[in-house]
Write a protein that holds these residues in place. Structure first.
Motif, PDB file in Angstrom:
ATOM      1  N   VAL A   1       1.078  -0.908  -0.626  1.00  0.00           N
ATOM      2  CA  VAL A   1       0.049  -0.015  -0.014  1.00  0.00           C
ATOM      3  C   VAL A   1       1.319   1.136  -0.122  1.00  0.00           C
ATOM      4  N   PHE A   2       0.311   2.062  -0.986  1.00  0.00           N
ATOM      5  CA  PHE A   2       1.069   3.506  -1.238  1.00  0.00           C
ATOM      6  C   PHE A   2      -0.144   4.573  -0.407  1.00  0.00           C
ATOM      7  N   ASN A   3      -0.087   5.295   0.539  1.00  0.00           N
ATOM      8  CA  ASN A   3      -0.596   6.314   0.995  1.00  0.00           C
ATOM      9  C   ASN A   3      -0.076   7.981   0.669  1.00  0.00           C
ATOM     10  N   GLY A   4      -0.534   9.004   0.278  1.00  0.00           N
ATOM     11  CA  GLY A   4       0.407  10.427  -0.139  1.00  0.00           C
ATOM     12  C   GLY A   4       0.005  11.422   0.139  1.00  0.00           C
ATOM     13  N   TYR A   5       0.117  12.347   0.185  1.00  0.00           N
ATOM     14  CA  TYR A   5      -1.061  13.852   0.542  1.00  0.00           C
ATOM     15  C   TYR A   5       0.320  15.102   0.563  1.00  0.00           C
ATOM     16  N   PRO A   6      -0.033  15.733  -0.268  1.00  0.00           N
ATOM     17  CA  PRO A   6       0.677  17.299  -0.445  1.00  0.00           C
ATOM     18  C   PRO A   6       1.563  17.516   0.326  1.00  0.00           C
ATOM     19  N   VAL A   7       2.655  18.218   0.255  1.00  0.00           N
ATOM     20  CA  VAL A   7       3.245  18.780   1.576  1.00  0.00           C
ATOM     21  C   VAL A   7       4.690  19.465   0.544  1.00  0.00           C
ATOM     22  N   GLY A   8       3.815  21.428   1.177  1.00  0.00           N
ATOM     23  CA  GLY A   8       4.233  22.231   0.507  1.00  0.00           C
ATOM     24  C   GLY A   8       3.795  21.701  -1.214  1.00  0.00           C
ATOM     25  N   GLN A   9       5.501  21.606  -1.616  1.00  0.00           N
ATOM     26  CA  GLN A   9       4.980  21.199  -3.202  1.00  0.00           C
ATOM     27  C   GLN A   9       5.930  20.573  -4.257  1.00  0.00           C
TER      28      GLN A   9
END
Length: 125
Positions: A97-105
């Motif tokens: 599994v991969f879970n991602g989210y925006p962090v700045g740029q």
């Protein structure tokens, strides 16, 4: 040219370059690259990993290897989820599994498999 003036010009050029980069929280479309950092277990850290978001499709390739995790992007969402269903040696179902989210740029994320837990920060390629 004096040092303060040179610094001001350099800072202005850097800000101008960054201004043209779409915010991943608003437009994550494209390829993102970064290296997994092991938090626990044995993780594929020898090569960069790639996240691709195209239309409604999300693909994450850990260590740019043969495993490709798939997901569906919902426009306006700030969560990028992809997974790959597998079976272990004892034929029990498991998932990567991969879970991602925006962090700045950038896009940050967590990668997990039965043998690995890692985090990653990826920049637009």
């Amino acid at each position: 040219m004096r040092l303060p003036a040179l610094f001001a010009i350099s800072a202005t050029a850097l800000l101008a370059a960054c201004a043209g980069t779409p915010d991943p929280g608003k437009d994550p479309t494209g390829s993102w690259v970064g290296a997994l950092v092991t938090d626990q277990g044995t993780c594929p850290t020898g090569r960069s990993s790639t996240l691709r978001i195209r239309g409604r499709e999300i693909l994450f390739t850990p260590a740019d290897g043969s495993q490709v995790l798939h997901g569906t992007y919902t426009p306006g969402s700030q969560h990028y989820h992809a997974e790959l269903a597998m079976t272990d040696l004892d034929h029990h179902p498991t998932a990567v599994v991969f879970n991602g989210y925006p962090v700045g740029q950038a896009i940050g994320g967590i990668f997990g498999s039965p043998s690995c837990r890692a985090h990653i920060t990826m920049t637009r390629n």
